[in-house]
Each structure stands twice: as structure tokens, then as C-alpha cells.
Design an enzyme around this catalytic site. Structure first.
Site, PDB file in Angstrom:
ATOM      1  N   HIS A 141      14.037  81.149  26.207  1.00 51.50           N
ATOM      2  CA  HIS A 141      14.192  82.518  25.705  1.00 51.50           C
ATOM      3  C   HIS A 141      13.062  82.863  24.737  1.00 51.50           C
ATOM      4  CE1 HIS A 141      18.232  82.418  27.396  1.00 51.50           C
ATOM      5  NE2 HIS A 141      18.434  83.676  27.019  1.00 51.50           N
ATOM      6  N   HIS A 190      20.444  75.950  20.711  1.00 53.13           N
ATOM      7  CA  HIS A 190      19.107  75.410  20.500  1.00 53.13           C
ATOM      8  C   HIS A 190      18.973  74.899  19.075  1.00 53.13           C
ATOM      9  CE1 HIS A 190      16.622  75.930  24.025  1.00 53.13           C
ATOM     10  NE2 HIS A 190      17.052  77.158  24.197  1.00 53.13           N
TER      11      HIS A 190
END
Length: 221
Positions: A141, A190
């Protein structure tokens, strides 16, 4: 129509900046792969703190999921770049269109290579607020956002866009690139260094691509 290109004096800057970003990413890659204690500790502190916030505030968590899964999703950015590719083709700027397409595809391939090579596990929670698949480092992302907005800013510069347009895109880009990183951290999918690695690798790809394009167009003149 011949694709626009910057003059010789503009060439060294993106090349040098790209080399710096590449070097910083390489250092981060080594530290992550070696599981360097202070860095792993920082990752854990950031992840634990944000996860507690996400669990305690479901409404904000839902908003972050919408931002991450729809507005700032990598496929949303790739769709935008596909539209830009088509626009450049319609303008007759075939070389620039291909350059943008190659950079966008290369971004996806490079991030998947490093995910496979490092094989880093994502954060694991007994009470997760979101889920994600594949390895963690670097964040896809974060990297896709950095590459997409970097390429769009570069295109505006190449085409001599006014200061207002460049400033507006810069603001939107900064909010989006930083925002997408924060959402991935907030949702607990993450580590901080995954996001940082995605930003560095994305910036390196854009800057080196811009430098190569400048040399390519200069060689054709």
C-alpha cells in the site's frame, strides 16, 4: 508528438536522490532481515500502541478500513495510472505512456520480490481489527501510493503545469502517502519499518525512472 523532457541541468538531481533512497532502503532491508533489536523494538512499540487505540475505537477503525480498502487501495492507484496511460496515448506521447506503465508494473513486481525474499511475518493479534495476506516487508500500500503520486507529480513537472496545480497535487499526495501508511499501522497489518521501506523503495523507483527518462529523451534529441 514528441514527449517532453527536462534539460541536461535537471538530470543529476533525481539520479542522486534516487541513489540515496536506494541506499537507505538497502540499509533498512539489512536491519529488518537481521532482526536488529532496536528496530524490532520500535516496530513493536508502535504496533502495540496503535492496536490498543484501534480496539478501543471501532468507529475510527471502520473509517481506516474504508480508506485502506477502497480509497487508498493499491488497485485504486493502479486504475488512476491506467487512465493516465490512456490519456498519454491519446496525446500521442507513446514513449512517456510506456514509461509510466513500466514503472507502475515494475513497482508491483519489485515489492512482491522483496516480500518473497524477506518473508517477514505480519503482526499477530489475539483480537485483530483487520487482516492481510502475504509477507509484510515492504508495505505494498505504502509503496504503490508513493510511486503513483511521485509519477503524477513528475508528469505535471514535465508538462509545465502551473504552481497551483503542482501544489494541489503535492498536498493531496502528501496526505495520501502519509495517510495510507498510518492506516496500515493503525489496522495492525504492518510494522512501521514495512511502511518506511515501502516509501523509500517507491521514491527510489520514481526518481531513478525520472533520471533514466531524462537521459533517454536527451539521447534522442
Amino acid at each position: 508528438m514528441r514527449s517532453p523532457g527536462p534539460g541536461p541541468s535537471a538530470r543529476p538531481t533525481p539520479l542522486l536522490a534516487g541513489a540515496v533512497c536506494t541506499a537507505l532502503f538497502a540499509v533498512l532491508l539489512v536491519l529488518v532481515a537481521a532482526r536488529w533489536g532496536p528496530l524490532i523494538g520500535l516496530d513493536g512499540d508502535v504496533a502495540n500502541g496503535l492496536h490498543r487505540l484501534a480496539v478501543d475505537d471501532p468507529a475510527t477503525t471502520r473509517a481506516n478500513r474504508i480508506l485502506s480498502d477502497w480509497i487508498w487501495d493499491p488497485w485504486t492507484f493502479r486504475l488512476v495510472m491506467a487512465l493516465v496511460f490512456g490519456w498519454l496515448l491519446l496525446r500521442g506521447e507513446r514513449l512517456l505512456a510506456v514509461w509510466i506503465a513500466v514503472a507502475t508494473v515494475a513497482s508491483a513486481l519489485v515489492q512482491q520480490f522483496f516480500k518473497w525474499a524477506v518473508g517477514r511475518e505480519r503482526p499477530q493479534w489475539p483480537d485483530p481489527v483487520d487482516s492481510a495476506h502475504y509477507a509484510a516487508f515492504p508495505s505494498g500500500h505504502a509503496m504503490t501510493a508513493a510511486v503513483s503520486f511521485g509519477l503524477l507529480l513528475w508528469l505535471l513537472r514535465l508538462h509545465g503545469a502551473g504552481r497551483a496545480a503542482r501544489t494541489a497535487l503535492l498536498v493531496v499526495g502528501a496526505v495520501s502517502v502519509l495517510g495510507v501508511g498510518l492506516t496500515r499501522l493503525y489496522l495492525g497489518v504492518h510494522w512501521f519499518t514495512d511502511v518506511l521501506g515501502g516509501w523509500l523503495l517507491g521514491a527510489a523507483l520514481v526518481l531513478l525512472s525520472a533520471a533514466l527518462y531524462a537521459y533517454r529523451t536527451a539521447a534522442r534529441e
